[in-house]
Write an enzyme that holds these catalytic residues in place. Structure first.
Site, PDB file in Angstrom:
ATOM      1  N   CYS A   1      -3.961  -1.985   0.758  1.00 27.86           N
ATOM      2  CA  CYS A   1      -2.519  -1.664   0.392  1.00 27.86           C
ATOM      3  C   CYS A   1      -2.435  -0.738  -0.543  1.00 27.86           C
ATOM      4  O   CYS A   1      -1.663   0.490  -0.334  1.00 27.86           O
ATOM      5  CB  CYS A   1      -1.727  -3.141   0.249  1.00 27.86           C
TER       6      CYS A   1
ATOM      7  N   HIS B   1       2.881   0.350   4.945  1.00 30.57           N
ATOM      8  CA  HIS B   1       2.086  -0.313   4.192  1.00 30.57           C
ATOM      9  C   HIS B   1       0.726  -0.540   5.107  1.00 30.57           C
ATOM     10  O   HIS B   1       0.665  -0.476   6.222  1.00 30.57           O
ATOM     11  CB  HIS B   1       2.543  -1.448   3.556  1.00 30.57           C
TER      12      HIS B   1
ATOM     13  N   HIS C   1       0.483  -7.109  -3.252  1.00 25.64           N
ATOM     14  CA  HIS C   1       0.642  -6.080  -2.301  1.00 25.64           C
ATOM     15  C   HIS C   1       1.362  -5.329  -2.786  1.00 25.64           C
ATOM     16  O   HIS C   1       2.557  -5.598  -3.456  1.00 25.64           O
ATOM     17  CB  HIS C   1       1.353  -6.998  -1.134  1.00 25.64           C
TER      18      HIS C   1
END
Length: 172
Positions: free
Chosen positions: A73, A143, A127
């Site tokens: 990510c 993402h 994340h």
């Protein structure tokens, strides 16, 4: 108008060149960043998202920011921003200190969303993604996920992601 078009072409050329390389040389990053800063933020965000969309389908690969191998990510987010001359952290845990914090209500396309890991009860950063679109209360972000899509994808910020949401930051 002619100056804006010339700047756009110049930035677009370097963005394409950056895609073929893992790291953009510092000299060119600085030149591109100066040019990008002269563009309206909305236009820069649009170019950033257009570039990010070209990476959809790239596989998820832990600890990687290499388009040929895949992205995790933060590798994806840093790769996208650095191709436009922005210096951003490589690790998701460092993103809260990057850019300018913004509330979710004031966030805009191109801002970075910071989430917990997969367990929303553990309130530690795990994340990051880039806001892709905003339509009223509906937010979509792009993402690289290790989840079902297992790679770069666009996801709606549903109840699950809202429960994981920690912070938004503006880099542009």
């Amino acid at each position: 108008m002619k100056k804006t078009l010339t700047l756009f072409c110049f930035v677009f050329f370097f963005a394409l060149q950056g895609k073929s390389q893992t790291v953009v040389p510092l000299k060119f990053q600085q030149i591109v960043q100066k040019l990008v800063l002269q563009l309206p933020a909305q236009q820069t965000a649009g170019q950033l998202i257009s570039f990010a969309k070209t990476l959809i389908g790239s596989p998820y690969h832990y600890a990687s920011r290499n388009p040929k191998r895949g992205f995790d990510c933060s590798g994806f987010v840093s790769y996208v921003f650095e191709n436009f001359g922005f210096s951003v952290p490589r690790s998701s845990r460092e993103f809260p200190d990057a850019g300018t914090p913004v509330s979710l209500e004031n966030a805009k396309v191109g801002d970075v969303l910071i989430f917990t890991g997969t367990n929303p009860r553990v309130r530690k950063i795990g994340h990051v993604g880039i806001i892709y679109s905003i339509n009223g209360d509906e937010i979509k972000f792009i993402h690289s996920t290790s989840g079902k899509a297992h790679g770069v994808t666009i996801t709606q910020m549903d109840d699950y992601y809202r429960s994981r949401f920690l912070k938004a930051v503006s880099i542009i």
